[in-house]
Structure formats: structure tokens, C-alpha cells
Design a protein around this motif. Structure first.
Motif, PDB file in Angstrom:
ATOM      1  N   LYS A   1      51.994  44.898  49.149  1.00  0.00           N
ATOM      2  CA  LYS A   1      52.310  44.597  47.664  1.00  0.00           C
ATOM      3  C   LYS A   1      51.805  45.703  46.592  1.00  0.00           C
ATOM      4  CE  LYS A   1      54.558  40.841  48.814  1.00  0.00           C
ATOM      5  NZ  LYS A   1      56.073  40.645  48.422  1.00  0.00           N
ATOM      6  N   ARG A   2      52.524  45.565  45.523  1.00  0.00           N
ATOM      7  CA  ARG A   2      52.028  46.275  44.464  1.00  0.00           C
ATOM      8  C   ARG A   2      51.070  45.550  43.857  1.00  0.00           C
ATOM      9  NH1 ARG A   2      54.774  50.928  43.811  1.00  0.00           N
ATOM     10  NH2 ARG A   2      56.949  50.896  44.556  1.00  0.00           N
ATOM     11  N   VAL A   3      49.696  46.441  43.451  1.00  0.00           N
ATOM     12  CA  VAL A   3      48.514  45.934  42.980  1.00  0.00           C
ATOM     13  C   VAL A   3      47.947  46.648  41.932  1.00  0.00           C
ATOM     14  CG1 VAL A   3      46.404  44.647  43.376  1.00  0.00           C
ATOM     15  CG2 VAL A   3      47.806  44.659  44.952  1.00  0.00           C
ATOM     16  N   LEU A   4      48.139  46.272  40.668  1.00  0.00           N
ATOM     17  CA  LEU A   4      47.691  46.990  39.592  1.00  0.00           C
ATOM     18  C   LEU A   4      46.291  46.304  38.876  1.00  0.00           C
ATOM     19  CD1 LEU A   4      47.930  49.197  37.094  1.00  0.00           C
ATOM     20  CD2 LEU A   4      49.440  47.422  35.965  1.00  0.00           C
ATOM     21  N   GLY A   5      45.306  47.139  39.043  1.00  0.00           N
ATOM     22  CA  GLY A   5      43.823  46.411  38.378  1.00  0.00           C
ATOM     23  C   GLY A   5      43.552  47.083  36.924  1.00  0.00           C
ATOM     24  N   ILE A   6      43.031  46.273  36.087  1.00  0.00           N
ATOM     25  CA  ILE A   6      42.982  46.909  34.771  1.00  0.00           C
ATOM     26  C   ILE A   6      41.418  46.591  34.434  1.00  0.00           C
ATOM     27  CG2 ILE A   6      43.161  46.900  32.233  1.00  0.00           C
ATOM     28  CD1 ILE A   6      45.759  48.122  33.719  1.00  0.00           C
ATOM     29  N   CYS A   7      40.624  47.727  34.332  1.00  0.00           N
ATOM     30  CA  CYS A   7      38.992  47.723  34.176  1.00  0.00           C
ATOM     31  C   CYS A   7      38.420  46.803  34.971  1.00  0.00           C
ATOM     32  CB  CYS A   7      38.767  46.688  32.532  1.00  0.00           C
ATOM     33  SG  CYS A   7      37.163  47.025  32.052  1.00  0.00           S
ATOM     34  N   PHE A   8      37.882  45.393  35.050  1.00  0.00           N
ATOM     35  CA  PHE A   8      37.327  44.660  35.905  1.00  0.00           C
ATOM     36  C   PHE A   8      38.425  44.904  37.172  1.00  0.00           C
ATOM     37  CE2 PHE A   8      37.623  40.572  38.293  1.00  0.00           C
ATOM     38  CZ  PHE A   8      36.366  40.216  38.518  1.00  0.00           C
ATOM     39  N   GLY A   9      39.810  44.589  37.026  1.00  0.00           N
ATOM     40  CA  GLY A   9      40.715  44.613  38.135  1.00  0.00           C
ATOM     41  C   GLY A   9      40.558  45.970  39.033  1.00  0.00           C
ATOM     42  N   HIS A  10      40.510  46.968  38.362  1.00  0.00           N
ATOM     43  CA  HIS A  10      40.280  48.119  38.891  1.00  0.00           C
ATOM     44  C   HIS A  10      39.070  48.327  39.874  1.00  0.00           C
ATOM     45  CE1 HIS A  10      39.444  52.726  38.403  1.00  0.00           C
ATOM     46  NE2 HIS A  10      38.281  52.346  37.899  1.00  0.00           N
ATOM     47  N   GLN A  11      37.758  47.870  39.483  1.00  0.00           N
ATOM     48  CA  GLN A  11      36.577  47.652  39.932  1.00  0.00           C
ATOM     49  C   GLN A  11      36.816  46.568  41.234  1.00  0.00           C
ATOM     50  OE1 GLN A  11      33.807  46.830  36.744  1.00  0.00           O
ATOM     51  NE2 GLN A  11      34.556  48.461  35.574  1.00  0.00           N
ATOM     52  N   VAL A  12      37.432  45.642  40.829  1.00  0.00           N
ATOM     53  CA  VAL A  12      37.404  44.718  42.041  1.00  0.00           C
ATOM     54  C   VAL A  12      38.378  45.052  43.388  1.00  0.00           C
ATOM     55  CG1 VAL A  12      39.430  43.043  41.435  1.00  0.00           C
ATOM     56  CG2 VAL A  12      36.987  42.220  42.517  1.00  0.00           C
ATOM     57  N   ILE A  13      39.336  45.859  42.724  1.00  0.00           N
ATOM     58  CA  ILE A  13      40.109  46.425  43.866  1.00  0.00           C
ATOM     59  C   ILE A  13      39.262  47.575  44.622  1.00  0.00           C
ATOM     60  CG2 ILE A  13      42.205  48.033  44.189  1.00  0.00           C
ATOM     61  CD1 ILE A  13      43.545  46.744  41.876  1.00  0.00           C
ATOM     62  N   CYS A  14      38.510  48.180  44.043  1.00  0.00           N
ATOM     63  CA  CYS A  14      37.782  49.336  44.714  1.00  0.00           C
ATOM     64  C   CYS A  14      36.763  48.676  45.558  1.00  0.00           C
ATOM     65  CB  CYS A  14      36.908  50.170  43.631  1.00  0.00           C
ATOM     66  SG  CYS A  14      35.844  51.387  44.169  1.00  0.00           S
ATOM     67  N   ARG A  15      36.167  47.607  45.225  1.00  0.00           N
ATOM     68  CA  ARG A  15      35.176  46.765  46.101  1.00  0.00           C
ATOM     69  C   ARG A  15      35.744  46.328  47.195  1.00  0.00           C
ATOM     70  NH1 ARG A  15      31.707  41.240  44.623  1.00  0.00           N
ATOM     71  NH2 ARG A  15      30.682  41.360  46.702  1.00  0.00           N
ATOM     72  N   ALA A  16      36.913  45.820  46.821  1.00  0.00           N
ATOM     73  CA  ALA A  16      37.652  44.927  47.898  1.00  0.00           C
ATOM     74  C   ALA A  16      37.939  45.995  49.292  1.00  0.00           C
ATOM     75  CB  ALA A  16      39.126  44.216  47.493  1.00  0.00           C
ATOM     76  N   LEU A  17      38.389  47.229  48.879  1.00  0.00           N
ATOM     77  CA  LEU A  17      38.906  48.253  49.678  1.00  0.00           C
ATOM     78  C   LEU A  17      37.862  49.077  50.308  1.00  0.00           C
ATOM     79  CD1 LEU A  17      42.308  49.209  48.215  1.00  0.00           C
ATOM     80  CD2 LEU A  17      41.857  47.304  49.857  1.00  0.00           C
TER      81      LEU A  17
END
Length: 264
Positions: free
Chosen positions: A111-127
Motif C-alpha cells: 500500500k502507498r504510505v506517506l508520512g509527514i513529520c511524526f509520520g515520516h519518523q514513525v515509518i522509519c522506526r517501523a521499518l
């Protein structure tokens, strides 16, 4: 909560519509509620519509309150947007851990996932990447010019990127190390990973493409009144905002292209 951007004419149109989910990681501020009706409307206004002529539906899940889409509903979405937040993406609050698990499920499902600020960081952590307090120290608030990587992966949404672009920033955490297999797409003199992607399905942006100038000004006043930043710092940022602004149309076009471009 759900908004349908355009009314469907018939059942065939409904079946061909695009559907997106905003995973809201922050409570609505008093100002944003009064001026925009909540962050949901801010994000739909920023990332909804565009060149796509199909009907488009957006749903909101208040991730910060533990509300996430059910596993059986994920297949019905074309893309997901994870918002900014005053919370730390590296914290171990239950809703953040559950959000990390969801990110992994979405990536596994392509799925396409776009992370903004916190979202950017939480995607990084999750992966599997690393996130923490900004190593240069303190808040990064205002307009910052980011440098795009000279060599970019062959993703359609990255076609034609300029060498530099200004973006609105408001954060004190950052990505320390992008996940394995990610491409770092942009950086600045303050932040080493301003943007990264994992293939053509995951995009993280440290700045705030969705912010309008008045939203940022309201946030600056709130941070100053709570002593999170000094009044002199707040005034310096306001002077900067009077002199320059973000390349907002570029960033909105990039985000829409990422969410809505079909690639193999």
C-alpha cells in the motif's frame, strides 16, 4: 469520519473510486478547529483532488486515540497518510506501537504510505531505522531549504525534482538513520534525512507540506505561550516568515503524485 470529495453517479463509479485514509496522530488545535474544522480538512484540502478525475473518498482514523482501520479494511484503500504529532515517534505508548505494526502490514501489502513529520519518523522506526531528538539540538521551526539528492531512484513521482526546495518545518525530533533499503532523497543543513522513500510505495517527509502560513503562526504562538520556545526565537521565526515562504505548490504536487500515480 468520512468525506467524499465528489458524489458518485452510479455503482460503477463507486467501484472505480479511489479511497485514502488519514491516520491522525495529533489532537486538533483550537485554532485549526475554528479556522478549518480540524486537521482532516487541512489534509484533504492539501492532498485531495489534483489531476485525478475519478471520485475520491477520504476517511480519518484518530490514531492518537487508538483508532486504526481494521485489518480486513486495508485492502479497500489506495493510500494512507500519517500526520505530524507532538508525540515522540520513538516512544513506547501503546498507540504508537500499534501504529508501527500497522505500517509494517501496509508495506507488506504494498500500500502507498506517506508520512509527514511524526509520520515520516514513525515509518522509519517501523521499518527498522533510527529516530531520536535532533542531534543539532532544539527546535527547527520556520522555512528551510532542502537539497535534493543528485541521483534519484526511478520512481515516477520523483521525476523532475528541482535541486533545492523550501519547506515549512516544525519539529525537534528527526530520523537518525533511514531504514535498510531506503533511499535518502533530501537533506538540509539542520536535518540529515529530510525525505526518504522505500521503493515507490513509501515516502517520508520531515517538513509540513500541508501547513498554511496561518497554521504555523498559530503554532508558534502556542509554543511560545507554553514556554516550549522563547519569545525571541518566536519573533525571529515570524520575521523569517515575513521575508520568505515555502515552495508549497511543489510539495503538494509531489505528495499528490506519490499518492495517485499508478506504478508497477
Amino acid at each position: 469520519m468520512k468525506v467524499v470529495v465528489a458524489d458518485s453517479a452510479d455503482e460503477a463509479t463507486r467501484r472505480s473510486s479511489r479511497r485514502y485514509a488519514l491516520l491522525l496522530a495529533a489532537q486538533d488545535s483550537e485554532y485549526v478547529l475554528k479556522a478549518y474544522g480540524g486537521y482532516f480538512n487541512v489534509f484533504v484540502s492539501a492532498f485531495g483532488g489534483g489531476e485525478c478525475k475519478e471520485e475520491e473518498a477520504w476517511d480519518m482514523f484518530r490514531a492518537v486515540d487508538g483508532e486504526l482501520p481494521a485489518a480486513e479494511a486495508l485492502a479497500g484503500y489506495d493510500g494512507f497518510v500519517i500526520s505530524g504529532s507532538p508525540h515522540d515517534a520513538y516512544a513506547d505508548e501503546l498507540w504508537i506501537l500499534r501504529l508501527c505494526l500497522l505500517v509494517r502490514d501496509l508495506v507488506a501489502a504494498r500500500k502507498r504510505v506517506l508520512g509527514i513529520c511524526f509520520g515520516h519518523q514513525v515509518i522509519c522506526r517501523a521499518l527498522g531505522g533510527r529516530v531520536g531528538k535532533a542531534r543539532t539540538g532544539g527546535w527547527d521551526i520556520g522555512i528551510r531549504e532542502v537539497t535534493m539528492a543528485p541521483t534519484l531512484p526511478p520512481c515516477g513521482f520523483l521525476h523532475g525534482l528541482p535541486p533545492y526546495a523550501k519547506i515549512t518545518e516544525c519539529h525537534q525530533d528527526e530520523v537518525w538513520e533511514a531504514p535498510e533499503g531506503a533511499d535518502v532523497l533530501a537533506w538540509s543543513d539542520k536535518t540529515g534525512v529530510e525525505m526518504f522513500c522505500v521503493g515507490d510505495r513509501v515516502l517520508g517527509i520531515q517538513g509540513h507540506p500541508e501547513y498554511t502560513g496561518d497554521i504555523l503562526l498559530s503554532l508558534i504562538d502556542r509554543l511560545a505561550s507554553s514556554d516550549s520556545i522563547t519569545m525571541s526565537f518566536a519573533e525571529a521565526v515570524k520575521r523569517q516568515l515575513e521575508a520568505t515562504g515555502p515552495d508549497r505548490e511543489f510539495w503538494l504536487k509531489l505528495c499528490k503524485s506519490f499518492l495517485k500515480t499508478e506504478e508497477a
